[in-house]
Design a protein around this motif. Structure first.
Motif, PDB file in Angstrom:
ATOM      1  N   ASP A 296       1.727-102.498   1.309  1.00 21.29           N
ATOM      2  CA  ASP A 296       0.720-101.780   0.771  1.00 21.29           C
ATOM      3  C   ASP A 296      -0.654-102.736  -0.320  1.00 21.29           C
ATOM      4  O   ASP A 296      -0.186-102.628  -1.189  1.00 21.29           O
ATOM      5  CB  ASP A 296       1.162-100.468   0.708  1.00 21.29           C
ATOM      6  CG  ASP A 296      -0.888 -99.963   0.124  1.00 21.29           C
ATOM      7  OD1 ASP A 296      -0.705 -99.840   0.261  1.00 21.29           O
ATOM      8  OD2 ASP A 296      -0.411 -98.528  -0.504  1.00 21.29           O
TER       9      ASP A 296
ATOM     10  N   ASN B 200       6.911-100.654   0.530  1.00 26.67           N
ATOM     11  CA  ASN B 200       8.115 -99.646   0.875  1.00 26.67           C
ATOM     12  C   ASN B 200       9.340 -99.731   1.022  1.00 26.67           C
ATOM     13  O   ASN B 200       9.625-100.657   0.823  1.00 26.67           O
ATOM     14  CB  ASN B 200       7.163 -99.453   2.779  1.00 26.67           C
ATOM     15  CG  ASN B 200       5.580 -98.770   1.601  1.00 26.67           C
ATOM     16  OD1 ASN B 200       5.048 -98.599   0.979  1.00 26.67           O
ATOM     17  ND2 ASN B 200       4.424 -99.650   2.626  1.00 26.67           N
TER      18      ASN B 200
ATOM     19  N   ASP C 197      -3.434-101.499  -0.347  1.00 25.37           N
ATOM     20  CA  ASP C 197      -4.177-100.948  -1.526  1.00 25.37           C
ATOM     21  C   ASP C 197      -3.244-101.060  -3.091  1.00 25.37           C
ATOM     22  O   ASP C 197      -4.454-101.194  -4.138  1.00 25.37           O
ATOM     23  CB  ASP C 197      -4.500-100.217  -0.702  1.00 25.37           C
ATOM     24  CG  ASP C 197      -5.942-100.319  -0.151  1.00 25.37           C
ATOM     25  OD1 ASP C 197      -6.669-101.060  -0.399  1.00 25.37           O
ATOM     26  OD2 ASP C 197      -5.708-100.114   1.027  1.00 25.37           O
TER      27      ASP C 197
ATOM     28  N   GLN D  72      -2.601-109.028   6.168  1.00 29.54           N
ATOM     29  CA  GLN D  72      -2.491-108.005   4.817  1.00 29.54           C
ATOM     30  C   GLN D  72      -2.513-109.010   3.925  1.00 29.54           C
ATOM     31  O   GLN D  72      -3.680-109.052   2.478  1.00 29.54           O
ATOM     32  CB  GLN D  72      -1.255-107.636   4.578  1.00 29.54           C
ATOM     33  CG  GLN D  72      -1.152-106.457   5.624  1.00 29.54           C
ATOM     34  CD  GLN D  72       0.196-105.396   5.262  1.00 29.54           C
ATOM     35  OE1 GLN D  72       1.182-106.280   4.535  1.00 29.54           O
ATOM     36  NE2 GLN D  72      -0.123-104.102   5.189  1.00 29.54           N
TER      37      GLN D  72
ATOM     38  N   THR E 264       7.383-103.183   3.467  1.00 32.45           N
ATOM     39  CA  THR E 264       6.515-103.309   4.723  1.00 32.45           C
ATOM     40  C   THR E 264       5.601-103.038   3.056  1.00 32.45           C
ATOM     41  O   THR E 264       5.965-102.302   2.244  1.00 32.45           O
ATOM     42  CB  THR E 264       5.758-102.727   5.461  1.00 32.45           C
ATOM     43  OG1 THR E 264       6.340-101.187   4.978  1.00 32.45           O
ATOM     44  CG2 THR E 264       6.184-102.663   6.400  1.00 32.45           C
TER      45      THR E 264
END
Ligand SMILES: *Cc1c(COP(=O)(O)O)cnc(C)c1O
Length: 348
Positions: free
Chosen positions: A133, A127, A135, A165, A131
Protein backbone atom coordinates in the motif's frame (compact mmCIF):
# COMPACT_ATOMS: atom_id res chain seq x y z
CA UNK A 1 6.37 16.62 -8.01
CA UNK A 2 9.74 15.09 -8.82
CA UNK A 3 12.77 15.17 -6.57
CA UNK A 4 15.65 16.84 -8.42
CA UNK A 5 19.33 16.02 -8.05
CA UNK A 6 19.76 19.37 -6.28
CA UNK A 7 17.34 18.13 -3.61
CA UNK A 8 19.11 14.78 -3.43
CA UNK A 9 22.41 16.64 -2.85
CA UNK A 10 20.91 18.31 0.21
CA UNK A 11 20.25 14.86 1.73
CA UNK A 12 23.93 13.92 1.64
CA UNK A 13 25.51 14.03 5.09
CA UNK A 14 27.54 17.24 5.39
CA UNK A 15 30.77 15.39 6.23
CA UNK A 16 30.34 13.25 3.12
CA UNK A 17 29.52 16.24 0.90
CA UNK A 18 32.71 17.90 2.15
CA UNK A 19 34.80 14.74 1.91
CA UNK A 20 38.09 14.93 0.11
CA UNK A 21 38.45 11.27 -0.91
CA UNK A 22 41.63 9.27 -0.64
CA UNK A 23 43.34 9.50 -3.99
CA UNK A 24 45.06 6.30 -5.05
CA UNK A 25 48.17 6.12 -7.18
CA UNK A 26 45.97 4.62 -9.90
CA UNK A 27 43.59 7.59 -9.69
CA UNK A 28 46.40 10.07 -10.15
CA UNK A 29 48.04 8.41 -13.10
CA UNK A 30 45.82 6.33 -15.40
CA UNK A 31 48.23 5.64 -18.28
CA UNK A 32 49.20 2.08 -19.10
CA UNK A 33 52.78 2.24 -20.27
CA UNK A 34 55.83 3.20 -18.30
CA UNK A 35 57.76 2.23 -15.23
CA UNK A 36 55.41 2.15 -12.26
CA UNK A 37 57.17 3.48 -9.21
CA UNK A 38 54.14 5.22 -7.74
CA UNK A 39 52.29 2.71 -5.53
CA UNK A 40 54.97 1.02 -3.44
CA UNK A 41 54.10 -2.29 -5.07
CA UNK A 42 56.52 -5.17 -5.42
CA UNK A 43 57.79 -4.86 -9.03
CA UNK A 44 58.20 -8.59 -9.68
CA UNK A 45 55.34 -9.97 -11.81
CA UNK A 46 53.31 -12.78 -10.29
CA UNK A 47 49.94 -11.88 -11.72
CA UNK A 48 48.82 -10.00 -8.60
CA UNK A 49 51.63 -7.68 -7.63
CA UNK A 50 49.83 -4.59 -8.95
CA UNK A 51 46.86 -2.83 -7.35
CA UNK A 52 43.54 -3.36 -9.16
CA UNK A 53 41.60 -0.69 -11.05
CA UNK A 54 39.77 1.21 -8.27
CA UNK A 55 36.95 2.22 -10.64
CA UNK A 56 36.46 -1.25 -12.25
CA UNK A 57 36.27 0.40 -15.67
CA UNK A 58 36.40 -2.73 -17.83
CA UNK A 59 33.75 -4.42 -15.71
CA UNK A 60 31.49 -1.38 -15.65
CA UNK A 61 31.83 -1.01 -19.44
CA UNK A 62 30.70 -4.61 -19.88
CA UNK A 63 27.79 -4.17 -17.45
CA UNK A 64 26.86 -1.04 -19.37
CA UNK A 65 26.51 -3.16 -22.54
CA UNK A 66 24.52 -5.87 -20.79
CA UNK A 67 22.13 -3.57 -18.95
CA UNK A 68 21.91 -0.75 -21.50
CA UNK A 69 22.82 1.84 -18.87
CA UNK A 70 25.63 4.39 -19.37
CA UNK A 71 28.78 3.72 -17.36
CA UNK A 72 28.55 6.93 -15.35
CA UNK A 73 25.31 5.59 -13.88
CA UNK A 74 26.89 2.30 -12.78
CA UNK A 75 28.53 1.53 -9.45
CA UNK A 76 30.08 -1.88 -8.75
CA UNK A 77 30.91 -3.41 -5.39
CA UNK A 78 33.19 -6.30 -4.45
CA UNK A 79 31.19 -7.35 -1.36
CA UNK A 80 27.79 -7.73 -2.97
CA UNK A 81 24.78 -5.44 -2.96
CA UNK A 82 25.11 -5.56 0.82
CA UNK A 83 28.12 -3.24 0.46
CA UNK A 84 26.02 -0.79 -1.55
CA UNK A 85 23.20 -0.83 1.01
CA UNK A 86 25.70 0.10 3.72
CA UNK A 87 27.22 2.83 1.53
CA UNK A 88 23.78 4.37 0.98
CA UNK A 89 23.22 4.54 4.74
CA UNK A 90 26.59 6.18 5.24
CA UNK A 91 25.93 8.72 2.50
CA UNK A 92 22.31 9.67 3.13
CA UNK A 93 21.71 9.08 6.85
CA UNK A 94 23.02 11.06 9.79
CA UNK A 95 23.37 8.53 12.65
CA UNK A 96 20.99 9.11 15.54
CA UNK A 97 18.99 11.59 13.49
CA UNK A 98 17.66 10.38 10.14
CA UNK A 99 15.33 7.45 9.61
CA UNK A 100 14.64 5.01 6.80
CA UNK A 101 11.33 3.41 5.76
CA UNK A 102 11.08 -0.10 4.32
CA UNK A 103 8.38 -2.55 3.36
CA UNK A 104 8.13 -5.62 5.63
CA UNK A 105 8.64 -8.50 5.57
CA UNK A 106 11.64 -7.96 3.33
CA UNK A 107 15.39 -8.51 3.04
CA UNK A 108 17.02 -8.53 6.47
CA UNK A 109 20.14 -6.59 5.50
CA UNK A 110 18.26 -3.26 5.33
CA UNK A 111 17.48 -3.32 9.06
CA UNK A 112 20.85 -4.70 10.14
CA UNK A 113 22.63 -2.02 8.14
CA UNK A 114 20.34 0.58 9.75
CA UNK A 115 21.26 -0.71 13.22
CA UNK A 116 24.98 -0.70 12.40
CA UNK A 117 24.69 2.91 11.26
CA UNK A 118 22.49 3.93 14.22
CA UNK A 119 19.60 4.84 11.93
CA UNK A 120 15.97 4.39 12.95
CA UNK A 121 14.35 1.72 10.77
CA UNK A 122 10.61 2.01 10.14
CA UNK A 123 8.84 -1.04 8.78
CA UNK A 124 5.57 -0.78 6.89
CA UNK A 125 3.83 -4.13 6.77
CA UNK A 126 2.74 -5.38 3.38
CA UNK A 127 -0.87 -6.56 3.04
CA UNK A 128 -1.62 -10.21 3.91
CA UNK A 129 -1.09 -11.16 0.26
CA UNK A 130 2.24 -9.24 0.27
CA UNK A 131 0.99 -6.43 -1.97
CA UNK A 132 2.15 -2.94 -1.04
CA UNK A 133 0.00 0.00 0.00
CA UNK A 134 2.08 2.97 -1.24
CA UNK A 135 0.13 5.46 0.86
CA UNK A 136 0.90 3.45 4.00
CA UNK A 137 4.60 3.67 3.07
CA UNK A 138 4.34 7.44 2.60
CA UNK A 139 2.44 7.76 5.91
CA UNK A 140 5.51 6.38 7.72
CA UNK A 141 7.68 9.13 6.20
CA UNK A 142 8.46 12.31 8.14
CA UNK A 143 10.86 15.24 7.77
CA UNK A 144 13.91 13.17 8.69
CA UNK A 145 13.23 10.19 6.42
CA UNK A 146 16.04 10.07 3.88
CA UNK A 147 15.45 6.73 2.12
CA UNK A 148 12.73 4.24 1.30
CA UNK A 149 13.69 0.61 0.59
CA UNK A 150 11.50 -1.44 -1.74
CA UNK A 151 12.51 -4.94 -2.76
CA UNK A 152 11.00 -6.15 -6.05
CA UNK A 153 10.56 -9.06 -6.56
CA UNK A 154 10.43 -9.08 -2.80
CA UNK A 155 12.39 -11.50 -0.66
CA UNK A 156 10.90 -13.58 1.03
CA UNK A 157 7.45 -13.18 -0.56
CA UNK A 158 8.59 -13.51 -4.20
CA UNK A 159 6.17 -10.99 -5.75
CA UNK A 160 6.97 -8.00 -7.92
CA UNK A 161 5.92 -4.60 -6.66
CA UNK A 162 4.12 -2.89 -9.60
CA UNK A 163 6.15 -0.24 -11.41
CA UNK A 164 3.41 2.36 -11.08
CA UNK A 165 3.43 1.96 -7.28
CA UNK A 166 7.20 2.47 -7.17
CA UNK A 167 6.81 5.52 -9.42
CA UNK A 168 4.18 6.84 -7.03
CA UNK A 169 6.75 6.66 -4.22
CA UNK A 170 9.42 8.28 -6.43
CA UNK A 171 7.05 11.12 -7.27
CA UNK A 172 5.74 11.74 -3.77
CA UNK A 173 8.77 11.16 -1.55
CA UNK A 174 11.37 13.95 -1.42
CA UNK A 175 14.20 11.52 -0.65
CA UNK A 176 15.97 8.53 -2.19
CA UNK A 177 13.98 5.45 -3.23
CA UNK A 178 16.15 2.33 -3.31
CA UNK A 179 14.65 -0.48 -5.41
CA UNK A 180 16.40 -3.79 -4.76
CA UNK A 181 15.98 -5.91 -7.89
CA UNK A 182 18.18 -8.87 -6.89
CA UNK A 183 15.68 -11.26 -8.54
CA UNK A 184 14.66 -9.13 -11.52
CA UNK A 185 16.25 -11.48 -14.08
CA UNK A 186 13.47 -13.95 -13.24
CA UNK A 187 10.83 -11.31 -14.10
CA UNK A 188 11.79 -10.05 -17.56
CA UNK A 189 10.67 -6.60 -18.67
CA UNK A 190 9.90 -5.36 -15.17
CA UNK A 191 13.11 -3.52 -14.21
CA UNK A 192 13.11 0.07 -12.99
CA UNK A 193 16.41 0.59 -14.89
CA UNK A 194 14.41 2.04 -17.78
CA UNK A 195 13.19 4.82 -15.43
CA UNK A 196 16.64 5.99 -14.33
CA UNK A 197 16.62 9.03 -16.66
CA UNK A 198 13.27 10.11 -15.30
CA UNK A 199 14.01 10.03 -11.56
CA UNK A 200 17.08 11.62 -9.97
CA UNK A 201 16.11 10.06 -6.61
CA UNK A 202 16.05 6.45 -7.87
CA UNK A 203 18.71 3.90 -6.92
CA UNK A 204 18.33 0.41 -8.43
CA UNK A 205 20.29 -2.52 -6.97
CA UNK A 206 21.19 -5.61 -8.99
CA UNK A 207 23.52 -8.47 -8.17
CA UNK A 208 25.41 -11.24 -9.92
CA UNK A 209 24.63 -13.55 -6.98
CA UNK A 210 21.34 -14.98 -8.17
CA UNK A 211 20.49 -15.45 -11.89
CA UNK A 212 24.11 -14.93 -12.94
CA UNK A 213 25.40 -17.67 -10.67
CA UNK A 214 28.28 -15.77 -9.07
CA UNK A 215 27.27 -15.55 -5.40
CA UNK A 216 30.80 -16.57 -4.42
CA UNK A 217 32.35 -13.63 -6.27
CA UNK A 218 30.28 -11.02 -4.38
CA UNK A 219 29.44 -8.56 -7.16
CA UNK A 220 26.76 -6.00 -6.42
CA UNK A 221 25.66 -3.26 -8.80
CA UNK A 222 24.04 0.08 -8.08
CA UNK A 223 22.42 2.14 -10.84
CA UNK A 224 21.65 5.80 -10.19
CA UNK A 225 22.17 9.42 -11.21
CA UNK A 226 25.88 10.06 -11.94
CA UNK A 227 26.10 12.33 -8.89
CA UNK A 228 24.99 9.49 -6.60
CA UNK A 229 27.37 7.05 -8.32
CA UNK A 230 30.27 9.50 -7.95
CA UNK A 231 29.44 9.99 -4.27
CA UNK A 232 29.48 6.22 -3.72
CA UNK A 233 32.87 6.11 -5.50
CA UNK A 234 34.21 8.71 -3.07
CA UNK A 235 32.99 6.86 0.03
CA UNK A 236 33.79 3.25 -0.89
CA UNK A 237 37.01 1.54 0.13
CA UNK A 238 39.54 2.61 -2.54
CA UNK A 239 40.18 -0.91 -3.82
CA UNK A 240 36.84 -2.58 -3.14
CA UNK A 241 37.20 -5.30 -5.77
CA UNK A 242 40.35 -7.31 -6.19
CA UNK A 243 41.95 -7.92 -9.58
CA UNK A 244 41.28 -11.68 -9.57
CA UNK A 245 37.57 -11.00 -9.12
CA UNK A 246 37.48 -8.27 -11.77
CA UNK A 247 39.12 -10.56 -14.34
CA UNK A 248 37.05 -13.61 -13.41
CA UNK A 249 33.74 -11.76 -13.58
CA UNK A 250 34.58 -10.25 -16.96
CA UNK A 251 35.26 -13.71 -18.27
CA UNK A 252 32.10 -15.19 -16.77
CA UNK A 253 30.00 -12.38 -18.23
CA UNK A 254 30.83 -13.71 -21.70
CA UNK A 255 28.12 -16.36 -21.33
CA UNK A 256 24.62 -15.25 -20.55
CA UNK A 257 22.38 -17.12 -18.12
CA UNK A 258 19.15 -16.85 -20.15
CA UNK A 259 18.80 -20.59 -20.72
CA UNK A 260 19.33 -21.38 -17.02
CA UNK A 261 16.93 -18.62 -16.02
CA UNK A 262 14.26 -19.96 -18.38
CA UNK A 263 14.67 -23.45 -16.95
CA UNK A 264 14.54 -22.19 -13.35
CA UNK A 265 11.37 -20.24 -14.11
CA UNK A 266 9.77 -23.30 -15.74
CA UNK A 267 10.85 -25.44 -12.78
CA UNK A 268 9.45 -22.88 -10.37
CA UNK A 269 6.07 -22.91 -12.10
CA UNK A 270 6.06 -26.70 -12.10
CA UNK A 271 6.92 -26.82 -8.38
CA UNK A 272 4.15 -24.32 -7.64
CA UNK A 273 1.60 -26.42 -9.50
CA UNK A 274 2.60 -29.55 -7.59
CA UNK A 275 2.88 -27.96 -4.14
CA UNK A 276 -0.50 -26.25 -4.55
CA UNK A 277 -2.23 -29.62 -4.65
CA UNK A 278 -0.44 -31.14 -1.64
CA UNK A 279 -2.50 -31.69 1.51
CA UNK A 280 -1.76 -29.29 4.36
CA UNK A 281 -0.46 -26.49 2.13
CA UNK A 282 -2.47 -23.51 3.34
CA UNK A 283 -1.07 -21.06 0.83
CA UNK A 284 1.18 -21.13 -2.21
CA UNK A 285 2.20 -17.54 -2.90
CA UNK A 286 2.78 -16.44 -6.51
CA UNK A 287 6.46 -15.93 -7.32
CA UNK A 288 8.36 -13.77 -9.79
CA UNK A 289 11.71 -15.00 -8.42
CA UNK A 290 13.78 -18.20 -8.17
CA UNK A 291 12.12 -19.32 -4.95
CA UNK A 292 8.64 -20.00 -3.68
CA UNK A 293 7.03 -19.22 -0.35
CA UNK A 294 4.50 -21.63 1.09
CA UNK A 295 2.37 -21.49 4.21
CA UNK A 296 1.88 -24.72 6.11
CA UNK A 297 0.36 -25.83 9.40
CA UNK A 298 3.56 -26.90 11.16
CA UNK A 299 6.48 -25.15 9.47
CA UNK A 300 9.18 -26.19 11.96
CA UNK A 301 8.23 -29.87 11.94
CA UNK A 302 8.16 -29.91 8.15
CA UNK A 303 11.46 -28.05 8.00
CA UNK A 304 13.06 -30.62 10.32
CA UNK A 305 11.65 -33.56 8.38
CA UNK A 306 12.88 -32.08 5.10
CA UNK A 307 16.36 -31.92 6.62
CA UNK A 308 16.08 -35.59 7.56
CA UNK A 309 15.37 -36.21 3.86
CA UNK A 310 18.47 -34.22 2.95
CA UNK A 311 16.61 -31.12 1.73
CA UNK A 312 17.38 -27.78 3.36
CA UNK A 313 14.90 -24.94 2.94
CA UNK A 314 14.58 -21.65 4.80
CA UNK A 315 12.25 -21.44 7.77
CA UNK A 316 10.78 -17.92 7.63
CA UNK A 317 7.90 -18.69 10.00
CA UNK A 318 9.14 -16.49 12.83
CA UNK A 319 9.17 -13.34 10.71
CA UNK A 320 6.10 -11.17 11.36
CA UNK A 321 3.79 -11.48 8.37
CA UNK A 322 5.34 -14.84 7.37
CA UNK A 323 3.77 -17.02 10.07
CA UNK A 324 3.76 -20.64 8.91
CA UNK A 325 6.01 -19.91 5.93
CA UNK A 326 8.87 -21.84 4.40
CA UNK A 327 10.94 -20.41 1.56
CA UNK A 328 12.13 -22.92 -1.01
CA UNK A 329 14.81 -22.06 -3.56
CA UNK A 330 14.41 -23.64 -6.99
CA UNK A 331 17.29 -26.00 -7.78
CA UNK A 332 18.09 -28.32 -10.67
CA UNK A 333 15.23 -30.49 -12.01
CA UNK A 334 16.63 -33.46 -10.05
CA UNK A 335 16.93 -31.45 -6.83
CA UNK A 336 13.41 -30.11 -7.24
CA UNK A 337 12.04 -33.58 -7.87
CA UNK A 338 13.68 -34.77 -4.63
CA UNK A 339 12.30 -31.77 -2.75
CA UNK A 340 8.80 -32.33 -4.12
CA UNK A 341 8.87 -36.05 -3.32
CA UNK A 342 10.09 -35.38 0.23
CA UNK A 343 7.50 -32.66 0.80
CA UNK A 344 4.68 -34.81 -0.57
CA UNK A 345 5.77 -37.71 1.61
CA UNK A 346 5.92 -35.55 4.75
CA UNK A 347 2.58 -33.86 4.13
CA UNK A 348 0.56 -36.97 3.28
C1 LIG B 1 20.33 -12.23 -2.38
C2 LIG B 1 19.87 -10.82 -2.25
C3 LIG B 1 20.73 -9.77 -2.52
C4 LIG B 1 22.10 -10.03 -3.02
O1 LIG B 1 23.05 -9.75 -2.15
P1 LIG B 1 24.58 -9.85 -2.58
O2 LIG B 1 25.22 -9.19 -1.42
O3 LIG B 1 24.75 -9.10 -3.86
O4 LIG B 1 24.89 -11.30 -2.74
C5 LIG B 1 20.26 -8.48 -2.42
N1 LIG B 1 18.99 -8.22 -2.11
C6 LIG B 1 18.13 -9.22 -1.86
C7 LIG B 1 16.73 -8.91 -1.56
C8 LIG B 1 18.55 -10.54 -1.92
O5 LIG B 1 17.67 -11.52 -1.65
Amino acid sequence: MKTTIEEVKKLVRPNIAALKPYSTARDEYEGEIGIYLDANENPYENGFNRYPDPRHKALRARISEIKGVPMERIFTAGSGSDEIIDLLYRIFCTPGWDNVVSIAPSYGVYSVSAAINDVEFREVRLNADFTMDPDAVLDAVDGTTSMIFVCSPNNPSGNLIPTRQIEYLLENFPGVVVVDEAYIDFAPGQSMLSKLDQYDNLVVLHTLSKAWGMAGLRIGMGFAHPYIVETMMRVKAPYNMNSLTQATVLKMLESDPAAQVAELVAQRDLAMEKIKTMPGVLQMYPSDANFVLIKVQQPRAIYDRLIESGVIVRDRSRIPGCEGCLRITIGTPQENASMLAALENILS
